[in-house]
Enzyme design. Structure first.
Site, mmCIF file in Angstrom:
data_model
loop_
_atom_site.group_PDB
_atom_site.id
_atom_site.type_symbol
_atom_site.label_atom_id
_atom_site.label_comp_id
_atom_site.label_asym_id
_atom_site.label_seq_id
_atom_site.Cartn_x
_atom_site.Cartn_y
_atom_site.Cartn_z
ATOM 1 N N LYS A 13 86.381 -83.880 52.477
ATOM 2 C CA LYS A 13 85.549 -85.123 52.591
ATOM 3 C C LYS A 13 85.309 -85.420 51.082
ATOM 4 O O LYS A 13 85.476 -86.846 51.131
ATOM 5 C CB LYS A 13 84.028 -84.531 53.136
ATOM 6 N N ARG A 87 73.626 -83.980 58.177
ATOM 7 C CA ARG A 87 73.892 -82.322 58.364
ATOM 8 C C ARG A 87 73.284 -81.772 59.486
ATOM 9 O O ARG A 87 73.590 -80.742 59.837
ATOM 10 C CB ARG A 87 73.453 -81.810 57.091
ATOM 11 N N ARG A 126 88.819 -74.458 43.840
ATOM 12 C CA ARG A 126 88.674 -75.639 43.404
ATOM 13 C C ARG A 126 88.062 -76.024 42.299
ATOM 14 O O ARG A 126 87.105 -75.106 41.887
ATOM 15 C CB ARG A 126 88.163 -76.603 44.585
ATOM 16 N N ARG A 160 81.870 -75.291 41.070
ATOM 17 C CA ARG A 160 80.608 -75.049 41.623
ATOM 18 C C ARG A 160 80.198 -73.775 41.819
ATOM 19 O O ARG A 160 80.893 -72.987 42.297
ATOM 20 C CB ARG A 160 80.825 -75.790 42.970
ATOM 21 N N ARG A 171 77.473 -71.251 54.109
ATOM 22 C CA ARG A 171 77.560 -72.859 54.300
ATOM 23 C C ARG A 171 78.503 -73.118 55.612
ATOM 24 O O ARG A 171 77.979 -73.964 56.136
ATOM 25 C CB ARG A 171 78.268 -73.557 52.793
HETATM 26 P P1 AMP Z 1 78.004 -80.433 49.754
HETATM 27 O O1 AMP Z 1 78.401 -80.593 48.290
HETATM 28 O O2 AMP Z 1 77.936 -81.311 50.469
HETATM 29 O O3 AMP Z 1 78.559 -79.029 50.331
HETATM 30 O O4 AMP Z 1 76.404 -79.572 49.602
HETATM 31 C C1 AMP Z 1 76.039 -78.670 48.705
HETATM 32 C C2 AMP Z 1 74.757 -78.337 48.978
HETATM 33 O O5 AMP Z 1 73.540 -79.088 48.736
HETATM 34 C C3 AMP Z 1 74.459 -77.728 50.525
HETATM 35 O O6 AMP Z 1 74.963 -76.427 50.670
HETATM 36 C C4 AMP Z 1 73.032 -77.895 50.613
HETATM 37 O O7 AMP Z 1 72.276 -76.695 49.952
HETATM 38 C C5 AMP Z 1 72.585 -79.197 49.867
HETATM 39 N N1 AMP Z 1 72.801 -80.319 50.353
HETATM 40 C C6 AMP Z 1 73.663 -81.275 50.733
HETATM 41 N N2 AMP Z 1 73.663 -82.135 51.437
HETATM 42 C C7 AMP Z 1 72.374 -82.124 52.245
HETATM 43 C C8 AMP Z 1 71.918 -82.702 53.317
HETATM 44 N N3 AMP Z 1 72.342 -83.537 53.984
HETATM 45 N N4 AMP Z 1 70.648 -81.888 53.634
HETATM 46 C C9 AMP Z 1 70.193 -80.777 53.256
HETATM 47 N N5 AMP Z 1 70.907 -80.194 52.274
HETATM 48 C C10 AMP Z 1 71.781 -80.818 51.901
#
Ligand code: AMP
Length: 215
Positions: A13, A87, A126, A160, A171
């Site tokens: 994404k 989400r 990554r 990360r 996740r």
């Molecule tokens: P991502 O980079 O999108 O994988 O997000 C990393 C982490 O940020 C996730 O595992 C959540 O803990 C938090 N996070 C990101 N987007 C959201 C969202 N829309 N709602 C709640 N937590 C989020």
């Protein structure tokens, strides 16, 4: 055009959103990136965000809606790409309501369909440039010159903390349990398009451009 990218962690994404941003003057709103920036400040909210992210859990809806709403008000170019938000079905409903209040709407929701085990390999390899955020991969997308960022020439890279296999699995589970129910929500509204997220970065970009009609 206002777009949502849906797909499990590692589906590509962020990579695809960054390409659209550069090529089509759209703005990427990545809630994960926003939260990582908050976490890096070390503030009370930052420490909480770090704890939640490291556990592969979700931050509260109200906070996420506020972050996105403020970003949209500040700058949304010729459209925005939401990456990592919504989400949950609840977040999707709140998003529709918030956009309607601003006189905006979603045009397309793109689901990137992927193979779970292949994703684990993708994610655990990554890393990104700490200067400009350009994304790389140990196997699939190394910098052209070793240890030098193609985009900005920087030489500092980061991984990360939540890209560890154990967190990635948590996740993935969260995606299946909480985020996949969004698919029928958008399907019913007629805005959902599904693409093959296991193709190469170039092929996926082509599929997305064809779907959006912006090639
Ligand atoms: P991502 O980079 O999108 O994988 O997000 C990393 C982490 O940020 C996730 O595992 C959540 O803990 C938090 N996070 C990101 N987007 C959201 C969202 N829309 N709602 C709640 N937590 C989020």
């Amino acid at each position: 055009m206002n777009i949502v990218f849906l797909g499990p962690p590692g589906a590509g994404k962020g990579t695809q959103a960054k390409r659209l941003e550069t090529k089509h003057n759209m703005v990427q709103f990545s809630t994960g990136e926003m939260l990582r920036r908050v976490a890096a400040t070390g503030s009370e909210l930052g420490q909480e965000a770090k704890r939640v992210m490291d556990a592969g859990q979700l931050m509260p809806d109200a906070l996420m809606i506020r972050l996105i709403s403020e970003r949209i008000d500040r700058d949304c170019g010729d459209g925005f790409i939401l990456d990592g938000f919504p989400r949950t079905v609840r977040q999707a409903e709140c998003l529709d309501q918030m956009l309607a209040e601003k006189g905006l709407k979603l045009d397309v929701v793109i689901e990137m369909k992927v193979d779970e085990e292949a994703l684990i390999a993708r994610i655990t390899g990554r890393f990104s440039c700490s200067g400009c955020g350009a994304g790389y991969h140990d196997e699939f997308q190394r910098p052209k010159v070793a240890d030098v960022c193609d985009a900005c020439g920087g030489s500092e890279f980061v991984r990360r903390a939540d890209d560890k296999e154990e967190t990635v699995r948590a996740r993935m589970e969260a995606y299946k349990r909480q985020t996949m129910p969004i698919l029928p929500y958008y399907g019913d509204k007629g805005v959902l398009r599904t693409i093959d997220g296991m193709a190469s970065i170039e092929e996926i970009a082509g599929q997305i451009e064809a779907t959006l009609g912006v090639a």
